[in-house]
Design a protein around this motif. Structure first.
Motif, PDB file in Angstrom:
ATOM      1  N   ARG A 160       0.849  -1.194   0.000  1.00  0.00           N
ATOM      2  CA  ARG A 160       0.000   0.000   0.000  1.00  0.00           C
ATOM      3  C   ARG A 160       0.881   1.238   0.000  1.00  0.00           C
ATOM      4  NH1 ARG A 160      -4.679  -1.187   3.753  1.00  0.00           N
ATOM      5  NH2 ARG A 160      -5.471   0.855   3.198  1.00  0.00           N
ATOM      6  N   GLU A 161       0.270   2.371  -0.268  1.00  0.00           N
ATOM      7  CA  GLU A 161       0.964   3.650  -0.229  1.00  0.00           C
ATOM      8  C   GLU A 161       0.772   4.283   1.149  1.00  0.00           C
ATOM      9  OE1 GLU A 161       2.863   5.012  -2.703  1.00  0.00           O
ATOM     10  OE2 GLU A 161       2.529   3.114  -3.770  1.00  0.00           O
ATOM     11  N   CYS A 162       1.710   5.119   1.527  1.00  0.00           N
ATOM     12  CA  CYS A 162       1.676   5.786   2.827  1.00  0.00           C
ATOM     13  C   CYS A 162       0.363   6.558   3.020  1.00  0.00           C
ATOM     14  CB  CYS A 162       2.884   6.721   2.946  1.00  0.00           C
ATOM     15  SG  CYS A 162       3.092   7.437   4.568  1.00  0.00           S
ATOM     16  N   GLU A 163      -0.065   7.271   1.999  1.00  0.00           N
ATOM     17  CA  GLU A 163      -1.291   8.074   2.081  1.00  0.00           C
ATOM     18  C   GLU A 163      -2.516   7.215   2.373  1.00  0.00           C
ATOM     19  OE1 GLU A 163       0.500   8.166  -1.146  1.00  0.00           O
ATOM     20  OE2 GLU A 163       1.878   9.453  -0.055  1.00  0.00           O
ATOM     21  N   ASP A 164      -2.483   5.917   1.974  1.00  0.00           N
ATOM     22  CA  ASP A 164      -3.601   5.012   2.211  1.00  0.00           C
ATOM     23  C   ASP A 164      -3.673   4.538   3.653  1.00  0.00           C
ATOM     24  OD1 ASP A 164      -4.123   5.155  -0.516  1.00  0.00           O
ATOM     25  OD2 ASP A 164      -2.975   3.337  -0.958  1.00  0.00           O
ATOM     26  N   LEU A 165      -2.587   4.747   4.419  1.00  0.00           N
ATOM     27  CA  LEU A 165      -2.504   4.190   5.769  1.00  0.00           C
ATOM     28  C   LEU A 165      -2.545   5.224   6.883  1.00  0.00           C
ATOM     29  CD1 LEU A 165       0.288   1.581   5.018  1.00  0.00           C
ATOM     30  CD2 LEU A 165      -2.177   1.206   5.019  1.00  0.00           C
ATOM     31  N   ILE A 166      -1.874   6.351   6.674  1.00  0.00           N
ATOM     32  CA  ILE A 166      -1.780   7.363   7.728  1.00  0.00           C
ATOM     33  C   ILE A 166      -3.171   7.899   8.057  1.00  0.00           C
ATOM     34  CG2 ILE A 166      -0.830   9.630   8.368  1.00  0.00           C
ATOM     35  CD1 ILE A 166       1.267   7.413   8.219  1.00  0.00           C
TER      36      ILE A 166
END
Length: 187
Positions: A167-173
């Motif tokens: 996943r991408e960072c933006e999807d998790l933070i």
């Protein structure tokens, strides 16, 4: 010796403040009368702090000038002004100032304000360095690391976590950790 850039459009006030700056043990990197001048000269002056009058003549007032300079340089600002009304103080908060001193002031008040602004700036720089160092360490290890805040939301993921979760960072933070990572067995 720490250098102070003064942005003050009243000549008499500027001379007095310059004298105060020297008297309290600092040097004057420069004294200009507009935010535009400060923006143009700040790189060559290399000040440690900027004393910025809020009410300046020219296109930009002190708050707008501070915002412009802050977008390019990491410098502490202290606003100097005769305005203490609510709307000016609220606008000053937007400029991310390290201090606010109301004219007329004496050397003791100026020194205390400058000292606190410089100390706060140094502490913030150390915190940023520590955060960068920690981020470098966490991103260079092969183990997945997720940091969860007090609300149970993901506030940090390292590169190994991103690879593992694909996943991408933006999807998790900011997402709840229970939505990001499924722990346990399926039976």
């Amino acid at each position: 010796m720490r250098k102070i850039l003064l942005v003050e459009d009243d000549r008499i006030t500027s001379r007095l403040i310059q004298k105060y700056i020297v008297d309290i043990g600092y040097s004057v990197a420069g004294a200009v009368s507009s935010g535009e001048e400060a923006s143009e000269l700040i790189e060559s002056m290399e000040p440690d702090l900027v004393l910025m009058d809020i009410n300046l003549e020219g296109k930009l007032d002190g708050i707008e000038s501070a915002k412009s300079i802050n977008s390019r340089f990491s410098l502490p600002f202290v606003y100097i002004t005769s305005s203490s009304d609510y709307s000016t103080i609220e606008r000053a908060k937007e400029g991310n100032a390290y201090g606010y001193i109301i004219k007329p002031f004496d050397k003791r008040d100026l020194r205390a304000t400058i000292e606190m602004a410089l100390l706060r700036h140094e502490m913030e720089m150390r915190i940023r360095e520590d955060e960068n160092r920690m981020s470098t360490i966490l991103n260079s290890i092969i183990d997945a690391v997720l940091v969860v805040d007090g609300n149970g939301s993901v506030s940090y993921v390292n590169a190994a976590s991103l690879r593992m979760l694909q996943r991408e960072c933006e999807d998790l933070i900011g997402k709840p950790v229970v939505d990001v990572v499924k722990i346990g067995s399926s039976a």
